[in-house]
Design an enzyme around this catalytic site. Structure first.
Site, mmCIF file in Angstrom:
data_model
loop_
_atom_site.group_PDB
_atom_site.id
_atom_site.type_symbol
_atom_site.label_atom_id
_atom_site.label_comp_id
_atom_site.label_asym_id
_atom_site.label_seq_id
_atom_site.Cartn_x
_atom_site.Cartn_y
_atom_site.Cartn_z
ATOM 1 N N CYS A 384 -34.410 97.215 62.581
ATOM 2 C CA CYS A 384 -34.817 97.469 63.963
ATOM 3 C C CYS A 384 -33.692 97.046 64.919
ATOM 4 C CB CYS A 384 -36.145 96.786 64.258
ATOM 5 S SG CYS A 384 -36.954 97.392 65.758
ATOM 6 N N HIS A 521 -39.341 99.176 59.945
ATOM 7 C CA HIS A 521 -39.606 97.835 59.388
ATOM 8 C C HIS A 521 -40.053 97.956 57.927
ATOM 9 C CE1 HIS A 521 -39.322 95.315 63.038
ATOM 10 N NE2 HIS A 521 -39.635 96.443 63.655
ATOM 11 N N GLU A 523 -40.100 95.789 55.654
ATOM 12 C CA GLU A 523 -40.734 94.574 55.117
ATOM 13 C C GLU A 523 -42.248 94.689 55.036
ATOM 14 O OE1 GLU A 523 -40.135 93.630 59.606
ATOM 15 O OE2 GLU A 523 -39.168 94.806 58.036
#
Length: 552
Positions: A384, A521, A523
């Protein structure tokens, strides 16, 4: 029929209700049940999207674009069910819904009150989260009530779950209460009085727990369990010890061995096969028997609170397990890093990660970090904002665009290589627009979006032809500068299918062994079982980078 387990907490917050709830869900899932989890947050914010990470920790984003509590990240990592907007709601969202109904006249002129209108609305939201009446309906819904028993904010939620339990009838709901047993070193004993008081408070509200999860430094002795059982009216086998462990993946086995899942299944009249926790045992074995270690520098601005980067921390650990190495993460404050001291601060690490964030504080330190990683050929992953600072750094020092910046940090910069997105299409096809005057809450590009990946790139070797990942951002690489950046050697390896927004930037293998920035993102989609392809590749690159250094 969907059965419910309500999880509450007492004495102090941050005891691990989220981990306890997710662990119970994982054990029930291993028994063959379809399970979901719902988080009820008592704060008045509509969602955590505009809350400071120092206040709240990470904001977890779901596929459908909900900005939610970080506990939903634990839920997704522990069980197979994917979380949605309906799996997390706040007092703010409840009141917003009640007030909208009042304005529409849905209450037919009645005086709108906490009981029954607010409590009824909470119950409706809980049922929605459990998917009742839809194809997504589950066997068991575990509802975690945020906050601590005794907090004024939690009272409407506790009253609502008490009422819902009554309506569901016997054997269709269970209550699990998480409590804390402090260790008084001077006296050399555990103290049960706070637990007695918190259960007393819960019983005054009308809730009798079926199980107590007693958080303590060490296992709770049997004589203390007998005492707790006597004073709380909880059967002795329902007093369960939850001691501190070195990895959260040991908690499902801990709870199962003390019979929590059996107790819940008996209470809810669920006839299931025995729990099979082999994959959890394998996971714990993997965490305890690494074959090496890599050092990762995570350069951010919220380093004082590790919960601000919870999913990134977990994704790195998952990737470490895939490569059979222990990942040691050092959080570095980007405000302390400059071009002059970057080598001194970063030289000892095997790879560098710059995570997401908002605002101008510390951004120049992140740009210096990206420059150090690029010039010294250290594996770099920018997520990001980490991708945006890599783009700004490349524009300034390679593409010759002096003064390049993001309009988020400098509205009048000479070369706005990162700028506000004004229009984009959501996954469902609706076109969203905004400008600099839009509200902060709920105006970001959120949720799962797909992009085409350019063949022959590092990104393609990781993702294949199409990448679908979750987003949470307002600013994006400026389309007007892409040709200049490409000419200077930056590879734009993934673009969104409609607006051609930049999703992934990277350096060619001939220039840098492993340097990539992603606007999304990744994750949020990592799991302990398989990690995530991007993080797996990042940790492999760190292991490779370590080899010549180790030889030297």
């Amino acid at each position: 029929m969907t059965k419910f387990v309500f999880v509450t907490g007492g004495v102090v917050s941050s005891l691990g209700k989220g981990i306890a709830s997710a662990s119970l869900a994982a054990i029930l899932e291993s028994r063959g049940l379809k399970v979901t989890l719902i988080k009820l947050d008592p704060y008045i914010n509509v969602d955590p999207g505009t809350m400071s990470p120092f206040q709240h920790g990470e904001v977890f984003v779901t596929d459908d674009g909900a900005e939610t509590d970080l506990d939903l990240g634990h839920y997704e990592r522990f069980i197979e069910t994917r979380m949605k907007q309906a799996n997390n709601f706040t007092t703010g969202r409840i009141y917003q819904s009640v007030l909208e109904k009042e304005r529409r006249g849905d209450y037919l002129g009645k005086t709108v009150q906490v009981i029954p209108h607010v409590t009824n609305e909470i119950q409706e939201f809980i049922k929605r989260g459990a998917g009742i009446g839809t194809p997504d309906a589950v066997d068991v819904a575990i509802c975690e009530v945020g906050g601590t028993v005794g907090d004024i904010e939690s009272l409407p939620f506790l009253e609502a779950v008490r009422q819902l339990s009554l309506k569901l009838g016997p054997n269709n709901s269970a209550f699990v209460h998480l409590t804390y047993l402090p260790w008084i070193a001077a006296a050399g004993e555990l103290k049960t009085k706070p637990t007695q008081h918190t259960v007393q408070k819960l019983r005054e509200i009308g809730i009798q727990p079926d199980a107590l999860l007693c958080r303590a430094l060490h296992a709770v002795p049997e004589e203390e369990k007998e005492k707790i059982s006597l004073f709380t009216n909880v059967a002795e086998w329902g007093v369960i010890s939850m001691w501190d462990v070195d990895t959260i993946y040991k908690v499902p086995r801990m709870l199962h061995e003390q019979g929590l899942d059996g107790l819940i299944c008996d209470k809810l009249r669920l006839n299931t096969p025995p729990a099979n926790l082999k994959r959890w045992d394998d996971l714990v074995y993997e965490t305890e028997h690494p074959r090496g270690e890599v050092q990762i520098a995570m350069v951010g601005k919220y380093v004082e609170l590790s919960d601000a980067y919870k999913s990134v921390n977990e994704a790195l650990k998952h990737a470490g397990m895939q490569s059979h190495v222990r990942v040691k993460i050092t959080h570095l404050d980007s405000e302390t890093i400059t071009d002059d001291n970057a080598a001194q601060q970063l030289a000892q690490y095997d790879a560098i990660l710059v995570p997401g964030g908002f605002g101008s504080r510390g951004v120049e330190g992140k740009i210096s970090t990206a420059r150090y990683a690029r010039e010294h050929k250290v594996p770099y992953l920018g997520i990001c904002l980490g991708m945006q600072v890599a783009t700004i750094e490349y524009a300034r020092h390679v593409a010759g665009l002096a003064g390049a910046n993001s309009t988020e940090f400098d509205a009048h910069c000479k070369h706005p290589v990162i700028a506000l997105i004004t229009e984009w299409k959501d996954e469902d096809g609706t076109i969203k627009t905004r400008d600099a005057n839009s509200d902060l809450g709920g105006t970001m590009r959120l949720g799962a979006q797909s992009s085409d990946v350019q063949p022959g790139t590092l990104a393609h070797s990781i993702y294949g032809d199409v990448v679908t990942e979750r987003h949470r951002h307002r600013y994006e690489a400026n389309v007007q500068y892409l040709d200049k950046l490409r000419t200077a050697g930056l590879v734009i390896s993934a673009l969104t299918q409609r607006e051609h927004l930049t999703e992934i930037v990277e350096l060619p293998k001939s220039v840098h062994p492993w340097y990539i920035g992603v606007q999304f993102h990744p994750e949020f989609k990592s799991t302990p079982w398989s990690g995530h392809p991007l993080f797996n590749a990042f940790i492999k690159a760190a292991v490779e980078h370590q080899k010549p250094a180790a030889k030297a």
